[in-house]
Design an enzyme around this catalytic site. Structure first.
Site, mmCIF file in Angstrom:
data_model
loop_
_atom_site.group_PDB
_atom_site.id
_atom_site.type_symbol
_atom_site.label_atom_id
_atom_site.label_comp_id
_atom_site.label_asym_id
_atom_site.label_seq_id
_atom_site.Cartn_x
_atom_site.Cartn_y
_atom_site.Cartn_z
ATOM 1 N N CYS A 179 16.115 16.565 21.819
ATOM 2 C CA CYS A 179 17.394 16.758 21.143
ATOM 3 C C CYS A 179 17.774 18.213 21.377
ATOM 4 O O CYS A 179 17.147 19.116 20.816
ATOM 5 C CB CYS A 179 17.291 16.451 19.651
ATOM 6 S SG CYS A 179 18.857 16.738 18.770
ATOM 7 N N GLU A 186 23.132 13.305 24.102
ATOM 8 C CA GLU A 186 22.124 13.099 25.140
ATOM 9 C C GLU A 186 22.851 12.981 26.469
ATOM 10 O O GLU A 186 24.029 12.615 26.528
ATOM 11 C CB GLU A 186 21.275 11.852 24.878
ATOM 12 C CG GLU A 186 20.323 11.959 23.706
ATOM 13 C CD GLU A 186 19.239 13.024 23.871
ATOM 14 O OE1 GLU A 186 19.174 13.665 24.962
ATOM 15 O OE2 GLU A 186 18.479 13.241 22.915
#
Length: 232
Positions: free
Chosen positions: A2, A104
């Site tokens: 992340c 992402e």
């Protein structure tokens, strides 16, 4: 991993959602939070929650140089109890990291395509994290944090092989609770750390959505509504 996330809710909304006193931080929508920036975290001290500002990138208390934080923005759930950088914090310094979405990047023939991932109801959620306080040679403290990652759910898996460990609301207090001095269950049952690790699992895919966004978000210098706008 992340590597970017958002907090579009106000500081007051964050404080209300997590039951803490408001603390001045960079208020207003943050569309592109990046490593090394200051972020709000929620910790628990003697049964009371507090909101702190932390540097994103964990600097262990024993580190000689704070630059190690650039390599510790994420921590894999599977190895928390083994890694020297994380095992102390796992037992003593766990935190909630508020967010309402994260990014992402999916590999494609034309490069990488960013996606924005959030709850379908766009509400706030808590990513499981660890935090530390490091003291510089001049004695000034640095509070820092890392986001824990797990295997992806069905929404994230087409995009990346990791996702942040997002806690269900009724698990947040259990993640923060002090387990020091707690013993394993009768008959050699699970240790307190093992019980904590069981909370770290993929978030229910049915509650999430993902959509393509512009490569505008690729630069951490860009921070505005265009970061989360659906790509044409």
């Amino acid at each position: 991993m992340c590597g970017r996330y958002t907090i579009l809710h106000s500081a007051d909304a964050v404080a209300e959602r997590f039951g803490v006193e408001p603390l001045p931080f960079e208020d207003g929508p943050r569309y592109n939070i990046a490593p090394s920036q200051g972020v709000p975290i929620i910790v628990e001290d003697r049964g009371e929650r507090r909101l702190l500002l932390a540097h994103w990138g964990l600097v262990p208390f024993w580190a000689k140089d704070p630059s190690i934080g650039s390599r510790l923005i994420n921590a894999r759930a599977e190895t928390l109890a083994e890694k020297a950088s994380f095992k102390y914090a796992l037992s003593r310094r766990r935190c909630l990291i508020p967010a309402d979405g994260f990014y992402e990047w999916q590999r494609a023939a034309t490069g990488t395509q960013p996606y924005y991932i959030r709850r379908k109801d766009t509400d706030l959620f808590a990513m499981a994290g660890l935090w530390e306080t490091w003291e510089s040679p001049d004695g000034s403290p640095l509070v820092s944090c890392t986001i824990i990652t797990v295997e992806p759910n069905e929404v994230v898996s087409p995009l990346h092989n990791r996702m942040p460990a997002i806690l269900l609301p009724d698990e947040e207090s259990r993640w923060l609770a002090d387990v020091r001095g707690a013993r394993a269950g009768p008959g050699g049952g699970s240790s307190p750390e093992e019980v904590l690790l069981q909370l770290l699992r993929p978030y229910p895919a049915a509650l999430m959505e993902a959509y393509r966004v512009s490569r505008y978000v690729n630069s951490p210098a860009n921070d505005g509504p265009a970061c989360i706008a659906r790509a044409q």
